[in-house]
Design a protein around this motif. Structure first.
Motif, PDB file in Angstrom:
ATOM      1  N   ASP A 212       0.792  -1.221   0.000  1.00 51.69           N
ATOM      2  CA  ASP A 212       0.000   0.000   0.000  1.00 51.69           C
ATOM      3  C   ASP A 212       0.827   1.274   0.000  1.00 51.69           C
ATOM      4  N   ALA A 213       2.133   1.155  -0.071  1.00 44.85           N
ATOM      5  CA  ALA A 213       2.961   2.353   0.095  1.00 44.85           C
ATOM      6  C   ALA A 213       4.099   2.371  -0.921  1.00 44.85           C
ATOM      7  N   VAL A 214       4.679   3.536  -1.102  1.00 44.27           N
ATOM      8  CA  VAL A 214       5.882   3.737  -1.911  1.00 44.27           C
ATOM      9  C   VAL A 214       6.932   4.373  -1.007  1.00 44.27           C
ATOM     10  N   PRO A 215       8.109   3.774  -0.879  1.00 43.55           N
ATOM     11  CA  PRO A 215       8.527   2.480  -1.410  1.00 43.55           C
ATOM     12  C   PRO A 215       7.719   1.338  -0.791  1.00 43.55           C
ATOM     13  N   GLY A 216       7.810   0.148  -1.383  1.00 43.77           N
ATOM     14  CA  GLY A 216       7.190  -1.033  -0.815  1.00 43.77           C
ATOM     15  C   GLY A 216       7.873  -1.415   0.486  1.00 43.77           C
ATOM     16  N   PRO A 217       7.379  -2.479   1.129  1.00 46.99           N
ATOM     17  CA  PRO A 217       7.895  -2.853   2.454  1.00 46.99           C
ATOM     18  C   PRO A 217       9.360  -3.303   2.411  1.00 46.99           C
ATOM     19  N   LEU A 218      10.097  -2.864   3.422  1.00 50.80           N
ATOM     20  CA  LEU A 218      11.499  -3.284   3.557  1.00 50.80           C
ATOM     21  C   LEU A 218      11.567  -4.801   3.685  1.00 50.80           C
ATOM     22  N   LEU A 219      12.437  -5.402   2.904  1.00 50.03           N
ATOM     23  CA  LEU A 219      12.703  -6.839   3.012  1.00 50.03           C
ATOM     24  C   LEU A 219      14.088  -6.992   3.614  1.00 50.03           C
ATOM     25  N   ARG A 220      14.177  -7.778   4.686  1.00 49.25           N
ATOM     26  CA  ARG A 220      15.431  -7.840   5.429  1.00 49.25           C
ATOM     27  C   ARG A 220      15.750  -9.284   5.774  1.00 49.25           C
ATOM     28  N   ALA A 221      16.989  -9.681   5.602  1.00 49.26           N
ATOM     29  CA  ALA A 221      17.443 -11.030   5.938  1.00 49.26           C
ATOM     30  C   ALA A 221      18.909 -10.923   6.337  1.00 49.26           C
ATOM     31  N   THR A 222      19.489 -12.068   6.686  1.00 45.41           N
ATOM     32  CA  THR A 222      20.908 -12.115   7.048  1.00 45.41           C
ATOM     33  C   THR A 222      21.651 -12.888   5.970  1.00 45.41           C
TER      34      THR A 222
ATOM     35  N   LEU B  80      15.972  -3.651   0.116  1.00 43.83           N
ATOM     36  CA  LEU B  80      16.312  -5.025   0.513  1.00 43.83           C
ATOM     37  C   LEU B  80      17.648  -4.946   1.237  1.00 43.83           C
ATOM     38  N   ILE B  81      17.641  -5.309   2.513  1.00 47.32           N
ATOM     39  CA  ILE B  81      18.868  -5.232   3.309  1.00 47.32           C
ATOM     40  C   ILE B  81      19.272  -6.631   3.735  1.00 47.32           C
ATOM     41  N   ILE B  82      20.504  -6.974   3.426  1.00 39.59           N
ATOM     42  CA  ILE B  82      21.069  -8.248   3.859  1.00 39.59           C
ATOM     43  C   ILE B  82      22.096  -7.921   4.944  1.00 39.59           C
ATOM     44  N   ASP B  83      21.761  -8.308   6.176  1.00 43.39           N
ATOM     45  CA  ASP B  83      22.631  -7.991   7.310  1.00 43.39           C
ATOM     46  C   ASP B  83      23.837  -8.917   7.337  1.00 43.39           C
ATOM     47  N   ASP B  84      24.911  -8.378   7.904  1.00 49.28           N
ATOM     48  CA  ASP B  84      26.162  -9.119   8.037  1.00 49.28           C
ATOM     49  C   ASP B  84      26.221  -9.705   9.442  1.00 49.28           C
ATOM     50  N   PRO B  85      26.242 -11.036   9.574  1.00 45.80           N
ATOM     51  CA  PRO B  85      26.296 -11.605  10.931  1.00 45.80           C
ATOM     52  C   PRO B  85      27.573 -11.206  11.677  1.00 45.80           C
ATOM     53  N   ASN B  86      28.587 -10.792  10.918  1.00 46.77           N
ATOM     54  CA  ASN B  86      29.854 -10.384  11.553  1.00 46.77           C
ATOM     55  C   ASN B  86      30.008  -8.861  11.616  1.00 46.77           C
TER      56      ASN B  86
END
Ligand SMILES: [Cu+2]
Length: 501
Positions: A80-90, A167-173
């Motif tokens: 429903d919004a711009v930008p679309g929803p943040l997608l986040r993973a590791t 789209l954010i890919i987190d760094d485990p380190n």
């Protein structure tokens, strides 16, 4: 005469496929070494490895409205919004994202910058069939590298609607060392203001530069700017003619300067900025009033931390920066480079009391040192292993505004010969921009190293600039290399990179 014929071909391709060139890839593909492609069918389900974390998400692409400081515009978006929803993973996670297409048109999702398995890359005619209206498609892939990314369709000029999200890919380190994080998605906006992106493209292809939202071209545009806005002229200097389209709005996180987003933290805190340029035709100069920024990452990869007043960001590029915040309310400005129509994007960084800056705030940092991203030096960990290239390829950016016909290696996509590589090779691509415009060159499925070792997946090439980019062919499949000016891409500035036996 030849150019008129080419223009006719491009318009023809658009009318039938909705995306110039994309429809012709499958047709020409049979002549290559790989199997002919045409119908990809449903995606083959894949399973996560044992112990791999699975991140599941559903996205609905659909017509929505967007409120631009009280002006309601119709557009297409994710959710429903711009930008679309943040997608986040590791890093290392398995992503399973279901796209539900409720648009009146075919679409796909491309996971920009992610070194993912080929079938999930979202290029219709190359890695999948387009997703038809009222149907859904499941994208499954592992995201191997941490960083700041985004996703968007790879169909026609849909990117220039509201179809994009971070789209954010987190760094485990990740050592961290910052107190807050602000994700800033920049965009140039025309959709729903009387012109759709498809109409913009149609007019560009018809070379009707005198109407609609189109700016002038080449020297004309420069002449106008010289008279109207001396500052813009100076800023455009490294990039020559930087864009084709004059936009009525520039947005940060879907909001214009008249109704800016307020980013909050405490004075003295360190904030990590993740800045994504989701624009279709606009390079921005980014600055935070009253502050210097330390750039830490380029396209997800760490760089030698570099302090600057401001920096350029091309379409498809991402930069991360660390800032220690002062006390007050400060303009975070993204000023379009070389746009005759003026305007800017702005958000407000607030740590204390005080009046919010006006929408036309022009921090002096914009005229300070403006960093060119490709001048950054890679962090040691981001370098490719030292190695001589096993193979070389040529990549020449060609084309013109009049007629509006762009290509790679002398021909538009579908007419040009794919670049080829063998699995395991280090490929050196000798790239040359033979045009008088700047082009952000984007490679799918791989990251490349500039001669300095700087790792990127999208790099700005100034007019007549040449440099080599090296990539390791470690991800088999058919991939796209293209200009991330979406109008240039649709005008033919794309080429395939194919793995051969
Ligand atoms: Cu381009």
């Amino acid at each position: 005469m030849g150019s008129i014929t080419r223009r006719g071909l491009l318009i023809g391709g658009l009318g039938t496929a909705g995306a110039a060139g994309l429809g012709t890839y499958a047709a020409t593909k049979g002549s290559g070494a790989s199997a002919p492609k045409g119908a990809f069918g449903a995606p083959t389900p894949v399973s996560p490895d044992p112990g791999q974390t699975v991140v599941t998400k559903s996205l609905t692409a659909k017509p929505i409205t967007l409120d631009l400081a009280g002006r309601t515009v119709s557009t297409w978006g994710y959710g429903d919004a711009v930008p679309g929803p943040l997608l986040r993973a590791t890093a290392g996670d398995f992503l399973r994202v279901t796209l539900d297409n409720q648009l009146p048109d075919e679409t796909t999702i491309h996971w920009h910058g992610i070194r993912l398995r080929n079938p999930a890359d979202g290029v219709p005619g190359m890695t999948q069939d387009p997703v038809k209206p009222e149907t859904s498609y499941v994208y499954e892939f592992t995201a191997p590298d941490p960083g700041t990314y985004f996703f968007h369709p790879h169909v026609g000029v849909q990117l220039d609607r509201g179809l994009y999200a971070p789209l954010i890919i987190d760094d485990p380190n990740e050592p961290g060392g910052y107190d807050a994080e602000w994700v800033l998605v920049l965009d140039d906006w025309i959709d729903g203001t009387g012109t759709t992106p498809e109409q913009v493209l149609e007019k560009l292809l018809a070379n009707d530069s005198g109407s609609g939202g189109m700016g002038g071209m080449g020297g004309m545009d420069h002449g106008e700017m010289g008279g109207m806005n001396h500052g813009a002229m100076d800023e455009a200097e490294p990039w020559g003619d930087a864009g084709d389209v004059t936009y009525p709005h520039f947005l940060i996180n879907g909001r214009p300067p008249a109704d800016p987003e307020t980013l909050r933290a405490k004075a003295g805190q360190k904030v990590r900025l993740r800045i994504i340029n989701a624009a279709s035709d606009t390079i921005f100069t980014v600055a935070l009033g009253g502050h210097r920024m330390t750039i830490t990452h380029s396209d997800g990869f760490p760089v030698e931390p570099t302090e600057t007043d401001a920096f350029y960001i091309g379409m498809g590029e991402r930069y991360d920066a660390i800032v220690t915040l002062g006390d007050g309310a400060f303009p975070l400005v993204a000023k379009p480079v070389g746009k005759a129509g003026g305007g800017q994007a702005m958000a407000v960084a607030r740590t204390g009391s005080g009046a919010a800056p006006g929408g036309d705030a022009s921090p002096r940092e914009l005229t300070g040192r403006v960093l060119i991203g490709s001048d950054l030096r890679p962090a040691q960990a981001a370098k490719l292993p030292s190695r001589r290239p096993d193979a070389t390829a040529r990549l020449t950016l060609t084309g013109s505004m009049q007629p509006y016909a762009w290509g790679m290696n002398g021909a538009p996509f579908g007419k040009n010969e794919p670049l080829t590589v063998r699995a395991g090779q280090r490929l050196r691509i000798n790239a040359t921009n033979m045009t008088m415009m700047t082009h952000p060159v984007h490679v799918h499925g791989h990251t490349f190293a500039l001669p300095s070792g700087l790792r990127k997946d999208t790099v700005l090439m100034a007019p007549m600039q040449s440099f080599a980019i090296d990539l390791d062919a470690d991800n088999e499949g058919d991939w796209m290399i293209h200009c991330h000016n979406i109008y240039h891409a649709e005008g033919g500035m794309m080429i395939a990179l194919e793995y051969i036996a």
